[in-house]
Structures are given as structure tokens and as C-alpha cells.
Design a protein around this motif. Structure first.
Motif, PDB file in Angstrom:
ATOM      1  N   ALA A  44     -23.661   3.646  16.039  1.00 41.69           N
ATOM      2  CA  ALA A  44     -22.641   3.390  14.895  1.00 41.69           C
ATOM      3  C   ALA A  44     -21.534   4.462  15.186  1.00 41.69           C
ATOM      4  N   ALA A  45     -21.886   5.923  15.347  1.00 36.87           N
ATOM      5  CA  ALA A  45     -21.137   6.839  15.458  1.00 36.87           C
ATOM      6  C   ALA A  45     -20.273   6.947  16.930  1.00 36.87           C
ATOM      7  N   TRP A  46     -21.117   6.664  17.913  1.00 39.78           N
ATOM      8  CA  TRP A  46     -20.647   6.241  19.245  1.00 39.78           C
ATOM      9  C   TRP A  46     -19.365   5.194  19.476  1.00 39.78           C
ATOM     10  N   SER A  47     -19.790   4.219  18.606  1.00 41.80           N
ATOM     11  CA  SER A  47     -18.803   3.089  18.540  1.00 41.80           C
ATOM     12  C   SER A  47     -17.453   3.568  17.877  1.00 41.80           C
ATOM     13  N   ASP A  48     -17.842   4.109  16.839  1.00 45.86           N
ATOM     14  CA  ASP A  48     -16.590   4.656  16.008  1.00 45.86           C
ATOM     15  C   ASP A  48     -15.689   5.631  16.770  1.00 45.86           C
ATOM     16  N   LEU A  49     -16.486   6.385  17.620  1.00 47.44           N
ATOM     17  CA  LEU A  49     -15.642   7.473  18.437  1.00 47.44           C
ATOM     18  C   LEU A  49     -15.012   6.745  19.436  1.00 47.44           C
ATOM     19  N   VAL A  50     -15.613   6.121  20.414  1.00 45.09           N
ATOM     20  CA  VAL A  50     -15.021   5.346  21.365  1.00 45.09           C
ATOM     21  C   VAL A  50     -13.665   4.609  20.516  1.00 45.09           C
ATOM     22  N   ALA A  51     -13.923   4.071  19.610  1.00 45.31           N
ATOM     23  CA  ALA A  51     -12.577   3.282  19.275  1.00 45.31           C
ATOM     24  C   ALA A  51     -11.481   4.350  18.701  1.00 45.31           C
ATOM     25  N   ALA A  52     -11.734   5.348  18.226  1.00 46.65           N
ATOM     26  CA  ALA A  52     -10.875   6.444  17.900  1.00 46.65           C
ATOM     27  C   ALA A  52     -10.051   6.881  18.993  1.00 46.65           C
ATOM     28  N   LEU A  53     -10.890   7.313  20.234  1.00 43.65           N
ATOM     29  CA  LEU A  53     -10.313   7.636  21.198  1.00 43.65           C
ATOM     30  C   LEU A  53      -9.593   6.918  22.205  1.00 43.65           C
ATOM     31  N   GLN A  54     -10.095   5.446  22.033  1.00 44.82           N
ATOM     32  CA  GLN A  54      -9.252   4.552  23.086  1.00 44.82           C
ATOM     33  C   GLN A  54      -8.038   4.335  23.175  1.00 44.82           C
ATOM     34  N   PRO A  55      -7.055   4.791  22.177  1.00 46.93           N
ATOM     35  CA  PRO A  55      -5.500   4.883  22.383  1.00 46.93           C
ATOM     36  C   PRO A  55      -4.950   5.958  22.939  1.00 46.93           C
ATOM     37  N   PHE A  56      -5.873   6.878  23.433  1.00 48.63           N
ATOM     38  CA  PHE A  56      -5.383   8.141  24.272  1.00 48.63           C
ATOM     39  C   PHE A  56      -6.068   7.846  25.708  1.00 48.63           C
ATOM     40  N   ALA A 134      -7.275  12.157  15.853  1.00 50.44           N
ATOM     41  CA  ALA A 134      -8.012  10.847  15.653  1.00 50.44           C
ATOM     42  C   ALA A 134      -9.584  11.277  15.589  1.00 50.44           C
ATOM     43  N   HIS A 135      -9.933  12.430  16.276  1.00 45.23           N
ATOM     44  CA  HIS A 135     -11.250  12.728  16.144  1.00 45.23           C
ATOM     45  C   HIS A 135     -11.823  13.352  14.827  1.00 45.23           C
ATOM     46  N   ALA A 136     -10.780  13.869  14.233  1.00 47.16           N
ATOM     47  CA  ALA A 136     -10.956  14.554  12.944  1.00 47.16           C
ATOM     48  C   ALA A 136     -11.146  13.490  11.891  1.00 47.16           C
ATOM     49  N   ALA A 137     -10.395  12.242  12.135  1.00 42.27           N
ATOM     50  CA  ALA A 137     -10.596  11.112  11.178  1.00 42.27           C
ATOM     51  C   ALA A 137     -12.028  10.387  11.338  1.00 42.27           C
ATOM     52  N   HIS A 138     -12.471  10.509  12.562  1.00 42.67           N
ATOM     53  CA  HIS A 138     -13.950  10.051  12.840  1.00 42.67           C
ATOM     54  C   HIS A 138     -14.760  10.770  12.363  1.00 42.67           C
ATOM     55  N   GLU A 139     -14.614  12.439  12.344  1.00 42.62           N
ATOM     56  CA  GLU A 139     -15.688  13.040  11.886  1.00 42.62           C
ATOM     57  C   GLU A 139     -15.562  12.729   9.999  1.00 42.62           C
ATOM     58  N   ALA A 140     -14.320  12.583   9.479  1.00 49.30           N
ATOM     59  CA  ALA A 140     -14.182  12.323   8.084  1.00 49.30           C
ATOM     60  C   ALA A 140     -14.975  11.235   8.096  1.00 49.30           C
ATOM     61  N   ARG A 141     -15.060  10.097   8.739  1.00 45.10           N
ATOM     62  CA  ARG A 141     -15.567   8.844   8.289  1.00 45.10           C
ATOM     63  C   ARG A 141     -17.142   9.085   7.974  1.00 45.10           C
ATOM     64  N   LEU A 142     -17.625  10.131   9.260  1.00 43.55           N
ATOM     65  CA  LEU A 142     -19.079  10.106   9.375  1.00 43.55           C
ATOM     66  C   LEU A 142     -19.421  10.963   8.062  1.00 43.55           C
ATOM     67  N   ALA A 143     -18.807  11.955   7.806  1.00 44.05           N
ATOM     68  CA  ALA A 143     -18.954  12.861   6.732  1.00 44.05           C
ATOM     69  C   ALA A 143     -19.124  11.888   5.233  1.00 44.05           C
ATOM     70  N   GLU A 144     -17.985  11.071   5.301  1.00 46.59           N
ATOM     71  CA  GLU A 144     -18.220  10.072   4.111  1.00 46.59           C
ATOM     72  C   GLU A 144     -19.361   9.236   3.866  1.00 46.59           C
ATOM     73  N   ARG A 145     -19.805   8.795   5.125  1.00 47.36           N
ATOM     74  CA  ARG A 145     -20.967   8.047   4.915  1.00 47.36           C
ATOM     75  C   ARG A 145     -22.446   9.017   4.789  1.00 47.36           C
ATOM     76  N   LEU A 146     -22.178  10.184   5.133  1.00 47.96           N
ATOM     77  CA  LEU A 146     -23.326  11.309   4.819  1.00 47.96           C
ATOM     78  C   LEU A 146     -23.418  11.247   3.145  1.00 47.96           C
ATOM     79  N   GLY A 147     -22.267  11.147   2.641  1.00 43.12           N
ATOM     80  CA  GLY A 147     -22.235  11.419   1.183  1.00 43.12           C
ATOM     81  C   GLY A 147     -22.627  12.833   0.736  1.00 43.12           C
ATOM     82  N   ASP A 148     -23.650  12.554  -0.030  1.00 46.60           N
ATOM     83  CA  ASP A 148     -24.205  13.905  -0.775  1.00 46.60           C
ATOM     84  C   ASP A 148     -25.193  14.722   0.101  1.00 46.60           C
ATOM     85  N   ILE A 149     -25.518  14.273   1.374  1.00 48.25           N
ATOM     86  CA  ILE A 149     -26.235  15.171   2.208  1.00 48.25           C
ATOM     87  C   ILE A 149     -25.469  16.169   2.656  1.00 48.25           C
ATOM     88  N   ASP A 150     -26.332  17.443   2.745  1.00 48.31           N
ATOM     89  CA  ASP A 150     -26.011  18.601   3.154  1.00 48.31           C
ATOM     90  C   ASP A 150     -25.871  18.569   4.579  1.00 48.31           C
TER      91      ASP A 150
END
Length: 170
Positions: A44-56, A134-150
Motif C-alpha cells: 500500500a505504501a509503495w503504491s501510494d509513493l509510485v503514484a505520488a512520484l509519477q508526475p515527475f 509530493a513525497h512529504a504529502a505521501h509521508e503525511a498520508r502514512l502518518a495519518e494512517r498510523l494514527g496514535d502509533i508512535d
């Protein structure tokens, strides 16, 4: 003729945030396997990153090469390949493509004339800066999915697991 009844894809009470909620995964014991969850998360993380970097016009490996070259201009191809776990033929193809696009320059390493030192061009630096957003937005999406996890505890744990790769020191 025998037919096998299959359970519904989304059973009642299915949690849309639980990728392993399918009854077949539960019945097989996969829903409780750590490695299985890591693989689903990685995909899932890879797919999201591939999509984020595709425009470049970048893939994650190429983006990583550009990051290394920004941090360590003049790095040798073989050192980059070793750091990223990219096999030599694949790295050569990637570097050739980035050189043709004008993103990097390759020069003979003055310390070892058999090796190439790589550096970013101005075009490569500008593309990398835009891809960073775009990578920072990808990382933010991952962090959001982690929620309360440290995340501060998760990252070292993931590094320890990644060290299982052959040739990687823990």
C-alpha cells in the motif's frame, strides 16, 4: 456439479480500515500473521509513493538516488547501489535514463578511474525539490494512517526488520 459457496467480500461489520477483514484471510490464519501485514502495508505504501512520484517521471528508486546525490554529490554508482540494494544492471539502466533526462551527470571518479562519480544537475535539483513536496504529502498520508502509533518507535523497529536483508548490518 459442485459449487463452493464463498463468503461475501464485505461481511457485516467489516472495518474499511482493516485490509485483512476478509473471512478467507481469517480462516487461513493470515489475518494474524505479522509478515503478512507488513507485506500488505509495504504494498500500500509503495503504491501510494509510485503514484505520488509519477508526475515527475520518477520511481521510488530513482527518487532515492537523487536524494543521495543531493546529500552526497560525487557518490559512486556502486556505493549508491549498495546503499539502496539495487543490483548493478538495474542501477546502470536507471542512471542512464536520468542522465539522458539531464537530471544527473556522470564523470570518471578521479580517485578511481574505473568508477563513476555522480552529481545532480540544476534540472535534477529542481525536479527533486518539486518531488520532495509530493513525497512529504505521501509521508503525511502514512502518518495519518498510523494514527496514535508512535512513529518514533515504529521506525527503529522497521529498520531492525529491514536489516534481515542479506548483506545489511543491523
Amino acid at each position: 456439479m459442485h459449487t463452493i459457496a464463498t463468503p461475501p467480500v464485505k461481511p457485516a461489520g467489516h472495518d474499511p480500515d482493516d485490509a485483512t477483514g476478509h473471512p478467507l484471510l481469517k480462516a487461513a490464519g493470515l489475518a494474524d500473521r505479522f509478515g503478512f501485514h507488513l507485506r500488505l502495508a509495504q504494498a500500500a505504501a509503495w503504491s501510494d509513493l509510485v503514484a505520488a512520484l509519477q508526475p515527475f517521471g520518477l520511481r521510488p528508486g530513482g527518487y532515492s538516488v537523487l536524494l543521495i546525490l543531493r546529500a552526497a554529490p560525487g557518490s559512486r554508482q556502486q556505493d549508491i547501489g549498495a546503499a539502496l540494494g539495487i543490483q548493478r544492471p538495474n542501477l546502470v539502466t536507471m542512471i542512464d535514463g536520468m542522465e539522458k533526462r539531464g537530471l544527473i551527470r556522470r564523470a570518471v571518479d578521479p580517485a578511481d578511474r574505473r568508477a563513476y562519480a555522480l552529481s545532480l544537475t540544476d534540472v535534477g535539483a529542481k525536479l527533486l525539490a518539486a518531488a520532495d513536496v509530493a513525497h512529504a504529502a505521501h509521508e503525511a498520508r502514512l502518518a495519518e494512517r498510523l494514527g496514535d502509533i508512535d512513529a518514533g518507535a515504529l521506525l527503529p523497529a522497521l529498520r531492525r526488520i529491514a536489516a534481515l536483508r542479506p548483506g545489511v548490518e543491523p
